[in-house]
Every structure is written in C-alpha cells, then in structure tokens.
Design an enzyme around this catalytic site. Structure first.
Site, PDB file in Angstrom:
ATOM      1  N   ARG A 104       1.182  -1.439   0.286  1.00 14.27           N
ATOM      2  CA  ARG A 104       0.343   0.063  -0.166  1.00 14.27           C
ATOM      3  C   ARG A 104       0.801   1.312   0.640  1.00 14.27           C
ATOM      4  NH1 ARG A 104      -5.099   1.730   3.658  1.00 14.27           N
ATOM      5  NH2 ARG A 104      -4.435   0.463   5.405  1.00 14.27           N
ATOM      6  N   THR A 108      -0.505   7.718  -1.331  1.00 16.66           N
ATOM      7  CA  THR A 108      -2.092   7.967  -1.877  1.00 16.66           C
ATOM      8  C   THR A 108      -2.506   6.467  -1.623  1.00 16.66           C
ATOM      9  OG1 THR A 108      -1.175   6.056  -3.877  1.00 16.66           O
ATOM     10  CG2 THR A 108      -0.243   8.098  -4.480  1.00 16.66           C
ATOM     11  N   ASP A 200      -4.176  -9.545  12.106  1.00 16.80           N
ATOM     12  CA  ASP A 200      -3.350  -9.660  11.414  1.00 16.80           C
ATOM     13  C   ASP A 200      -2.669 -10.763  11.267  1.00 16.80           C
ATOM     14  OD1 ASP A 200      -0.846  -7.494   9.983  1.00 16.80           O
ATOM     15  OD2 ASP A 200      -0.924  -9.517   9.574  1.00 16.80           O
ATOM     16  N   ASP A 203       0.861 -11.658  10.465  1.00 17.57           N
ATOM     17  CA  ASP A 203       1.637 -11.961  11.596  1.00 17.57           C
ATOM     18  C   ASP A 203       1.442 -13.239  12.407  1.00 17.57           C
ATOM     19  OD1 ASP A 203       3.044  -9.649  11.164  1.00 17.57           O
ATOM     20  OD2 ASP A 203       1.488  -8.378  12.895  1.00 17.57           O
TER      21      ASP A 203
HETATM   22  N1  URA Z   1      -5.445  -7.501   7.350  1.00 17.92           N
HETATM   23  C1  URA Z   1      -5.515  -8.490   8.218  1.00 17.92           C
HETATM   24  O1  URA Z   1      -4.506  -9.316   8.567  1.00 17.92           O
HETATM   25  N2  URA Z   1      -6.579  -8.419   9.202  1.00 17.92           N
HETATM   26  C2  URA Z   1      -7.479  -7.771   9.218  1.00 17.92           C
HETATM   27  O2  URA Z   1      -8.369  -7.872  10.289  1.00 17.92           O
HETATM   28  C3  URA Z   1      -7.816  -6.548   7.971  1.00 17.92           C
HETATM   29  C4  URA Z   1      -6.464  -7.081   6.598  1.00 17.92           C
END
Ligand code: URA
Length: 209
Positions: A104, A108, A200, A203
């Site tokens: 990302r 932008t 995440d 992770d």
């Molecule tokens: N990406 C992730 O790993 N978790 C989320 O909640 C949103 C995007």
C-alpha cells in the site's frame, strides 16, 4: 448478498472460532488454517467441469469421470495468501500456482504491484485467488484487475473473513467474481482491520508479532 458464498459447514465454523481466539499459538493458528483451507477448496471446486474417459478396472472396461481442461491455478496474494494456498494444494496437488505481491503506497493508499508471476496459458485456465482477509478490498481488487488482463476462463475469490465494506468495494469493481468466505464480520475499523476479526492474519500465520 449476491455472489457471496458463505461456507457454513460446521467443521469450517468450528476451526474458525478456534483461530480467532487471541491465545491460539502460531502453530495452532497455522494448522487450523491449513485444515480449514482444504475444506474451503472442497466447496470452491464443487462446480468444476468434468469429462468422461474410458478406463479398465481389474474386472472390465468402464466410462468414468475426471476433471476436464487445463489445471486450475491458485493465485496467492502475498504474504498471507500463502497460508491458504498450502491447505488448498493438499486436496488439489496438481494445481498450478501464481503469486501477486502488492503493497500500500503510504501517500496515495493505493495498491502498488511489486511481484507478479503466473503459469503459462492463463487464458485457458480457471483461477482461484486466495487471501485470508477481504478488508478494504484494495489488494484483492488490484490483483483481480491485473489477472483479468490475462483473460482467464473464470476467477473466484476465496477468503476466511470479510465484512460488508470489503464485499461492497470488491463487488463494485468486480461484480462478476464470486466471493467464497467462512464469515462476514461486523465492520472495518479506522485502521482497515476487520471487527471482531482475528487480528493481522500474516503476523498470526508467520509468528511475526
Ligand atoms: N488484514 C488482516 O490481516 N487483518 C484484518 O483484520 C484486515 C486486513
């Protein structure tokens, strides 16, 4: 919601609940994702085209069914998509695999491609794009846009979790691409995370936090 397939099989739902828990270890999370992805692959491949072939059993000749056409392609959106990929390959071991890398842009906030590697003859293949979380939808939208340039026979999108915002954004850009998901959660938060979600995904799969 049209063109969204909610996979509500009890085994899928049970495993997803265990994965969501914050005290699930990396090892447990990864194993459950692997098992759950195999179950999702089973649902996603349900309508694959078949052809009849003639074979010989030890007793006689018969006409029997096999999957038709060129090998399916799983496209993993890096890096979390690789967690789903493994489970899908358990039950479709002959599938081809493509990878898309996107980050990302902090200014932008749009998705910028840094890696794109696909098998040959994509115009003759069915594609299943995998990414555990369909949140803002930006990566999924960009990946599918890029894949459409290769004119594949079909595209499906598979995630573990999504939310109303993610579905709306994805379908605005790609109303023709069905979404397969194990859950539609309540909402996105201000940081682009799904609530209640599971945190995440990258992770949690790779133990990087
Ligand atoms: N990406 C992730 O790993 N978790 C989320 O909640 C949103 C995007």
């Amino acid at each position: 919601m049209s063109n969204v397939h909610l996979i509500d099989h009890p085994l899928v739902q049970h495993k997803l609940t265990l994965m969501r828990r914050k005290d699930a270890s990396t090892n447990t999370f990864r194993r459950l994702l692997n098992e759950l992805s195999s179950l999702m692959a089973y649902e996603v491949t349900r309508d694959m085209a078949m052809q009849d072939i003639e074979i010989e059993t030890p007793l006689e000749t018969m006409t029997s069914k096999v999957i038709d056409g060129k090998k399916l392609v799983f496209v993993s959106i890096l890096r979390a998509g690789n967690g789903i990929l493994e489970g899908m390959l358990n039950i479709v071991p002959g599938a081809r695999v493509g990878h898309v890398g996107l980050y990302r842009d902090p200014k932008t906030l749009t998705a910028v491609e840094y890696y794109f590697k696909m098998p040959h003859d994509m115009h003759e293949r069915d594609i299943v794009v995998v990414d555990p979380m369909l949140a803002t939808g930006n990566s999924a939208i960009a990946a599918v846009e890029r894949l459409k340039e290769l004119s594949p026979k079909s595209i499906k999108f598979v995630c573990l979790l999504t939310c109303p915002e993610g579905i709306a954004a994805f379908h605005k850009s790609h109303p023709d691409v069905p979404i397969y998901t194990a859950a539609i959660d309540r909402q996105l938060n201000d940081h682009g995370y799904i609530l209640p979600g599971l945190g995440d995904a990258g992770d949690r799969i790779f133990g990087t936090k």
